[in-house]
Design a protein around this motif. Structure first.
Motif, PDB file in Angstrom:
ATOM      1  N   VAL A   7       0.840  -1.206   0.000  1.00 34.80           N
ATOM      2  CA  VAL A   7       0.000   0.000   0.000  1.00 34.80           C
ATOM      3  C   VAL A   7       0.873   1.254   0.000  1.00 34.80           C
ATOM      4  N   ILE A  49       0.732   4.136  -2.844  1.00 37.66           N
ATOM      5  CA  ILE A  49       0.426   5.538  -2.528  1.00 37.66           C
ATOM      6  C   ILE A  49       1.469   6.459  -3.167  1.00 37.66           C
ATOM      7  N   GLU A  72      -7.832  -1.093   3.944  1.00 29.28           N
ATOM      8  CA  GLU A  72      -8.280   0.174   4.537  1.00 29.28           C
ATOM      9  C   GLU A  72      -7.477   0.506   5.790  1.00 29.28           C
ATOM     10  N   LEU A 127      -4.184   1.892   4.622  1.00 26.74           N
ATOM     11  CA  LEU A 127      -4.348   3.251   4.110  1.00 26.74           C
ATOM     12  C   LEU A 127      -4.416   4.259   5.257  1.00 26.74           C
ATOM     13  N   SER A 129      -2.788   8.383   3.842  1.00 25.77           N
ATOM     14  CA  SER A 129      -2.675   8.803   2.448  1.00 25.77           C
ATOM     15  C   SER A 129      -3.561  10.006   2.149  1.00 25.77           C
ATOM     16  N   GLN A 186      -6.891   9.290  -2.773  1.00 23.14           N
ATOM     17  CA  GLN A 186      -7.827   8.183  -2.716  1.00 23.14           C
ATOM     18  C   GLN A 186      -7.388   7.070  -3.656  1.00 23.14           C
TER      19      GLN A 186
END
Length: 345
Positions: A11, A15, A35, A38, A43, A46
Motif C-alpha cells: 500500500v 500511494i 483500509e 491506508l 494517504s 484516494q
C-alpha cells in the motif's frame, strides 16, 4: 496481498506511485486489511479498492490454487486487465501463481509460445542496464523459445530503454559457437540466422555485467539462479559498505561527504531499485516483484509497468511476431505456377 510485507508495504508503494507518477492504482485484496493500511499511512489521495475473497499462499501449487480459488486476489487483478478496467498487474506474491493466472486469464500474445520474465541487471557502464530473460518462468526450454525471448528483449530495449540496436547474447559456458549443451548450440544457430536481432554471440558468466550486451537470453532454470545470486551479491556489497565505513565523528563526516556517491551505488546494485521482472509474452502488462518487496520496490514496479504501457511494448512485440509469421507463411507457400505461353496441346 502478496509478499512478505503485505499489505502495508504494498500500500505504501502504491500511494507513492499514485502521488509521484500520476497513475491510478487499484488495490486488490482484503478490503478491511487494505483500509487499515491506508489509515496507517495517512494517504492524502484516494486509492480504489477491488475486493478479493482469497489469497494464494506461497506453499500452494500454482495451477491448482488458481483454479480452486477463482476469487483469489491475483485472479481478480488479472480479470481487471482482461476487462480493460486496468492496464497492468503488479504482484509481489506467488510468482508461479501470477504467471499461471496471466496465462489462463489473459492468454499469450500471438506468435509467442512461452512467456518469459525479464529482469534488469546493472552493468559496469553507468546508466546501461542489461535485460536477462528468462529468469524463472520456464525451467525447460526449446531453442525457438529462447529465440522469441531474444526478440521480446530486443523490442523492450529499443522502445523502453532507447537502445537503437540492442546487442543480444546467449548465456553459455564459452564464447565459441560449438560450446554448450544441445539447447545452446541449436539456439545459437537460430539467433545467428534471425534478422530481427543483433546477435553478438555467446555470453559467458563474466560478460553478464560487463555492459557488452543489452539483452541476454537463457532458460528460466539458469536465469533464476543467476538472478538470486546477483541479488545476494548486491546485498552483500551494501552490507560490507555499511560495516566498513569508519565509525564516530570522522565516520559521520566521511559518510556525509560520500552520501551522493553511496546513493548512486545503491541505485545501481540494489534490486529494489528495479522493482521486479516484466512478464513478456502474455496479452497484458504484468510485473512480478520479489516476495521481500517493500515500498520502494513496489513504487519502482509500478513505474516499470507505466513505462511498458507508455511505450506500447505489447503492441510492438505483437506487431513484430505477426510480421515474422507472415514472412514465414510466404516462404512456406508454394509459388504460383504461371501458365505457359505455348498454348499448343
Amino acid at each position: 496481498m502478496g509478499g512478505d510485507h503485505a499489505p502495508s508495504e504494498i500500500v505504501a508503494g502504491a500511494i507513492r506511485a499514485q502521488e509521484e507518477l500520476g497513475v491510478e492504482v487499484i488495490l486488490v485484496g482484503d478490503t478491511q486489511a487494505i483500509e487499515a493500511s491506508l489509515k496507517e499511512h495517512k494517504s492524502p489521495c484516494q486509492l480504489e479498492i477491488a475486493p478479493a475473497e482469497d489469497v494464494i499462499a506461497m506453499e500452494e501449487e500454482p495451477l491448482v490454487a488458481i483454479k480452486r480459488k477463482p476469487k483469489a486476489s491475483i485472479n481478480v487483478a488479472m480479470d481487471l486487465v482482461k476487462t480493460k478496467q486496468a492496464q497492468a498487474v503488479v504482484s509481489a506474491g506467488h510468482s508461479g501463481a501470477a504467471m499461471a493466472a496471466a496465462l489462463l486469464r489473459l492468454g499469450r500474445l500471438k506468435g509467442i509460445d512461452r512467456p518469459a520474465i525479464g529482469a534488469m541487471f546493472p552493468t559496469l557502464i553507468a546508466g546501461k542496464p542489461v535485460i536477462i530473460l528468462d529468469v524463472g518462468a520456464n525451467v525447460d526450454c526449446r531453442p525457438k523459445y529462447l529465440e522469441q525471448f531474444a526478440v521480446m528483449g530486443t523490442v523492450y530495449s529499443q522502445y523502453v530503454l532507447g537502445i537503437p540496436e540492442p546487442k543480444v547474447g546467449l548465456l553459455n559456458i564459452g564464447e565459441e559457437d560449438c560450446k554448450g549443451n544441445d539447447l545452446a548450440i541449436r539456439t545459437h544457430q537460430l539467433l545467428q540466422d534471425n534478422p530481427r536481432v543483433a546477435f553478438l554471440g555467446n555470453a559467458e558468466g563474466r560478460d553478464v555485467l560487463s555492459g557488452q550486451f543489452d539483452v541476454i537470453v537463457c532458460d528460466g532454470f539458469v536465469g533464476n539462479i543467476l538472478l538470486k545470486f546477483a541479488e545476494a551479491v548486491g546485498e552483500i556489497v551494501l552490507q560490507i559498505l555499511r560495516e566498513e565505513l569508519p565509525q564516530g565523528l570522522h565516520g559521520q563526516l566521511g559518510t556525509a561527504i560520500l552520501k551522493p556517491n553511496l546513493k548512486r551505488i545503491k541505485q545501481r546494485i540494489d534490486h529494489a531499485e528495479h522493482g521486479g521482472g516484466l512478464l513478456l509474452g502474455v496479452d497484458g502488462v504484468c510485473i512480478i516483484s520479489h516476495g521481500s518487496s517493500q515500498a520502494p520496490s513496489i513504487f519502482n514496479a509500478i513505474r516499470l509497468a507505466k513505462e511498458a504501457i507508455d511505450n506500447q511494448v505489447l503492441e510492438r512485440i505483437q506487431s513484430t511476431e505477426i510480421k515474422r509469421a507472415k514472412q514465414l507463411d510466404g516462404i512456406n507457400q508454394p509459388s504460383e505456377v504461371k501458365p505457359s505461353e505455348d498454348t499448343t496441346g
